[in-house]
Design a protein around this motif. Structure first.
Motif, PDB file in Angstrom:
ATOM      1  N   GLY A 288       0.799  -1.227   0.000  1.00 11.29           N
ATOM      2  CA  GLY A 288       0.000   0.000   0.000  1.00 11.29           C
ATOM      3  C   GLY A 288       0.823   1.264   0.000  1.00 11.29           C
ATOM      4  O   GLY A 288       0.276   2.363  -0.081  1.00 11.29           O
ATOM      5  N   GLY A 289       2.153   1.148   0.104  1.00  9.08           N
ATOM      6  CA  GLY A 289       3.034   2.309   0.016  1.00  9.08           C
ATOM      7  C   GLY A 289       3.316   3.008   1.329  1.00  9.08           C
ATOM      8  O   GLY A 289       3.941   4.084   1.336  1.00  9.08           O
ATOM      9  N   ALA A 290       2.879   2.447   2.462  1.00  9.48           N
ATOM     10  CA  ALA A 290       3.121   3.098   3.753  1.00  9.48           C
ATOM     11  C   ALA A 290       4.566   2.864   4.223  1.00  9.48           C
ATOM     12  O   ALA A 290       5.234   1.925   3.788  1.00  9.48           O
ATOM     13  CB  ALA A 290       2.133   2.575   4.791  1.00  9.48           C
ATOM     14  N   ASP A 291       5.032   3.707   5.130  1.00  7.89           N
ATOM     15  CA  ASP A 291       6.388   3.616   5.684  1.00  7.89           C
ATOM     16  C   ASP A 291       6.375   2.606   6.825  1.00  7.89           C
ATOM     17  O   ASP A 291       6.003   2.923   7.952  1.00  7.89           O
ATOM     18  CB  ASP A 291       6.845   4.987   6.175  1.00  7.89           C
ATOM     19  N   ILE A 292       6.789   1.379   6.529  1.00  2.00           N
ATOM     20  CA  ILE A 292       6.701   0.321   7.524  1.00  2.00           C
ATOM     21  C   ILE A 292       7.645   0.557   8.691  1.00  2.00           C
ATOM     22  O   ILE A 292       7.327   0.226   9.843  1.00  2.00           O
ATOM     23  CB  ILE A 292       6.970  -1.061   6.857  1.00  2.00           C
ATOM     24  N   GLN A 293       8.809   1.144   8.428  1.00  5.01           N
ATOM     25  CA  GLN A 293       9.756   1.406   9.513  1.00  5.01           C
ATOM     26  C   GLN A 293       9.184   2.383  10.525  1.00  5.01           C
ATOM     27  O   GLN A 293       9.352   2.220  11.738  1.00  5.01           O
ATOM     28  CB  GLN A 293      11.074   1.932   8.927  1.00  5.01           C
ATOM     29  N   ALA A 294       8.493   3.414  10.020  1.00  8.09           N
ATOM     30  CA  ALA A 294       7.913   4.398  10.931  1.00  8.09           C
ATOM     31  C   ALA A 294       6.820   3.770  11.790  1.00  8.09           C
ATOM     32  O   ALA A 294       6.682   4.086  12.974  1.00  8.09           O
ATOM     33  CB  ALA A 294       7.345   5.567  10.129  1.00  8.09           C
ATOM     34  N   ILE A 295       6.051   2.854  11.188  1.00  9.13           N
ATOM     35  CA  ILE A 295       4.977   2.200  11.936  1.00  9.13           C
ATOM     36  C   ILE A 295       5.542   1.295  13.016  1.00  9.13           C
ATOM     37  O   ILE A 295       5.082   1.290  14.162  1.00  9.13           O
ATOM     38  CB  ILE A 295       4.083   1.389  10.977  1.00  9.13           C
ATOM     39  N   MET A 296       6.586   0.523  12.660  1.00 10.17           N
ATOM     40  CA  MET A 296       7.122  -0.460  13.589  1.00 10.17           C
ATOM     41  C   MET A 296       8.001   0.154  14.668  1.00 10.17           C
ATOM     42  O   MET A 296       8.145  -0.407  15.755  1.00 10.17           O
ATOM     43  CB  MET A 296       7.924  -1.513  12.816  1.00 10.17           C
TER      44      MET A 296
END
Length: 668
Positions: A288-296
């Motif tokens: 979906g193009g989200a920033d996975i690092q920022a979420i985790m």
């Protein structure tokens, strides 16, 4: 390699051709993807004889094929998907020797070798326009000349002449779609060591929620199911995880209620060899193009993020003494629900002539300005006057009218005691209407209610399979609770080959509702002051009429009440006469040309067809059809007959018109 070109005059001709081509043909309900027969029984006896027998009895049925394990078909629904598939084909040197053009893309046919593994897979083309659907095994694919399907190119004489789709090619299609390349299930050997489960901490729940915020619940079914499996695994099947799954799913268009989620949740198991995990969620978030690092990063302690792909879960074989005592299907059992179902039942009586049964969902399709609203209002009022309908339980939802029309219909509603609802009046809109229907389903007030939807396109998108299917599901729930729905909808601008109306939109409304009619006008050349229409049934469940006809005045200055009072049902025998007269009037010009040619001494069939077609300026096929249509020995219905002379030649002569008034066409 020579290109094979082929057109078909009938579905029977097409079915025989594709059967000889090597395909497992199967009949379809017209304008749908619904098989007209049971798959297994049909395939067991499939032969030239069964094909000829079925389509001779059902010439309007369209056709598809069951793909089987020896074939694989790649289905594109957009230019982006078609480009992607072409690139993969070129990269692997796989030539699509048989391509079918569809309304949105193409079907590419390949042989599937015995050592290549694949499975059918489909996607939401609106969310993922570049993805490629896959059909193989028990997958079904529609064949030309069915609605919207034509041969684009065919260079193979049969399926044996198609190129092979080898494993690497198939794998790259699945990789392009963001799927794990398909492989057969491997036997699972459970470990003898059992590790203590990781505690479900608040941080873990927070991270799962954060990931779900970036995943649409309207992903394809397979992805949606994997999300639920991942939540189950990571929360150890807890109630917190179930609540999370429900809250995430309910924002989707396809949400069917909390019970469906609960049933799925209870069917999952912890002892799975290769479970769906948080990596499933991470993968979908990345897509979906989200920033996975920022979420985790906000919950580093909750999980250890890894890079492995999601693998379809494989259940652990249960030991004999560990098998569950009850089947997962028990959750769906209606045992003990008989009284509740009986309470929802209503008497299935005719409520609009013999066209509609109470407790069912019925749709009427007609062209604009054909009088469908007038006719339905007439039938409602007649049923109220006869005590068949309880007026306060009738709700006419008028979403397609101007102010003058609304006032006229409201006056009728006030006089006869039924309810008239309208868009943007009293706070009504489509959203609030749906909420009211859902409330009636929940609190039991649907039972005995009659809801008329005018017109259906205002309530759902008929061209969108997902939306129309979801709306049909809501209507079905309403009728299962004892309510009745009558929907008015439009036909396509273009009629079928016989000149009859064709319903607009996808087939989902017709497939899912109980009954469907198309309203066709019957021309009245001798009476321009009246209009005659015929209700033609195309789908029915229960004892409803196959057809019915009505007439009403066309006087331009007539008030709406006068139009309503002019509606009369037509006896079937009168309708037959009217239709025959209309046909004769329509054919009059060609009839006259044929008669003049016979008078001129042109009396052999093919020469007569040539000369009449030239004189009438019509197609030779049309002239030939009229010759055959009006050949016979009854002057009341026929215009000419023939005698057989030497070598079987047919020599035509005109019939003497019957004495008295006739139905002869007027001179052109």
């Amino acid at each position: 390699m020579a290109k094979l070109s082929k057109t078909f005059d009938t579905s029977l001709e097409a079915a025989l051709h594709w059967f000889s081509f090597g395909l497992k043909v199967i009949p379809l309900v017209p304008n749908s993807k619904q098989a007209a027969v049971k798959w297994n029984a049909w395939l067991e006896t499939l032969s030239i004889e069964t094909i000829q027998s079925h389509w001779s009895r059902n010439p309007s049925h369209e056709l598809a094929c069951i793909v089987g394990d020896g074939l694989i078909v790649f289905d594109t629904d957009s230019e982006a998907a078609e480009r992607a598939l072409s690139n993969i084909e070129m990269e692997h040197g796989c030539r699509p020797l048989f391509i079918v053009q569809t309304t949105r893309g193409c079907h590419h046919y390949f042989r599937r070798p015995s050592d290549a593994y694949a499975k059918s897979d489909s996607h939401d083309s609106s969310a993922h326009p570049d993805r490629i659907d896959v059909k193989t095994g028990r997958g079904m694919i529609v064949l030309p000349p069915s609605t919207g399907k034509v041969i684009k190119s065919c260079y193979a004489p049969n399926i044996g002449g198609l190129d092979e789709a080898h494993q690497a090619f198939i794998d790259d299609v699945f990789k392009h779609n963001g799927r794990q390349p398909p492989r057969p299930s491997r036997p699972y050997e459970p470990s003898t060591e059992t590790a203590d489960p990781t505690p479900v901490t608040e941080a873990k729940l927070a991270t799962l929620n954060a990931l779900l915020e970036h995943i649409s619940p309207d992903v394809g079914y397979e992805d949606w199911l994997h999300v639920l499996m991942a939540l189950f695994h990571e929360t150890q099947g807890s109630e917190d995880g179930l609540l999370m799954a429900i809250q995430w799913s309910r924002d989707g268009r396809k949400y069917k209620g909390q019970r469906e989620i609960e049933v799925k949740w209870r069917s999952f198991r912890q002892d799975i060899a290769r479970p769906a995990t948080i990596s499933t969620l991470i993968k979908l978030v990345k897509e979906g193009g989200a920033d996975i690092q920022a979420i985790m990063s906000s919950n580093q302690e909750a999980f250890s993020v890894c890079d492995y792909e999601v693998i379809n879960p494989i259940p652990v074989p249960a030991k004999q003494d560990e098998r569950p005592n009850t089947s997962p299907l028990t959750a769906f059992s209606l045992q003990g629900q008989l009284k509740a179902l009986q309470d929802d039942l209503v008497e299935q009586k005719h409520i609009l002539g013999k066209l509609v049964l109470q407790g069912q969902a019925t749709v009427f399709y007609a062209a604009p300005n054909s009088g469908k609203t007038l006719l339905v209002l007439h039938l409602i009022i007649e049923s109220i006057k006869r005590g068949i309908l309880n007026a306060p339980q009738v709700f006419y939802v008028n979403m397609d009218d101007n102010s003058q029309g609304l006032v006229e219909k409201l006056q009728l509603a006030e006089e006869y005691g039924f309810h008239m609802l309208a868009d943007n009046h009293q706070g009504l809109d489509v959203g609030r209407f749906r909420q009211a229907i859902e409330q009636m389903i929940a609190d039991g007030t649907a039972r005995g209610s009659i809801v008329v939807l005018d017109t259906l396109k205002k309530f759902t998108s008929l061209m969108d399979k997902v939306k129309s299917s979801e709306f049909a599901r809501l209507v079905r729930q309403f009728s299962l609770k004892g309510g009745t729905v009558i929907a008015l909808a439009h036909t396509n601008k273009n009629p079928d080959a016989a000149g009859r109306g064709v319903y607009s939109g996808t087939s989902d409304i017709v497939d899912d509702l109980d009954c469907a009619y198309v309203i066709d006008p019957v021309p009245q050349p001798d009476d321009p002051t009246h209009k005659v229409v015929e209700f033609r049934n195309i789908k029915r469940r229960g004892n409803v009429a196959q057809a019915a006809a009505y007439r009403y005045t066309l006087e331009p200055d007539a008030r709406y009440e006068e139009l309503l009072l002019s509606v009369q049902e037509i006896d079937p025998s009168q309708l037959t006469v009217a239709k025959q007269a209309a046909e004769v009037h329509s054919d009059a010009h060609i009839i006259e040309s044929i008669s003049l040619c016979i008078d001129d001494g042109i009396v052999s069939k093919m020469k007569l067809a040539d000369a009449a077609a030239e004189r009438a300026r019509c197609a030779k096929r049309s002239a030939l059809r009229i010759i055959e249509k009006y050949t016979g020995d009854d002057p009341a219905h026929h215009r000419w007959n023939f005698t057989v002379q030497e070598r079987g030649a047919k020599v035509y002569h005109l019939l003497t018109p019957p004495s008295g008034p006739t139905e002869d066409p007027p001179p052109s």
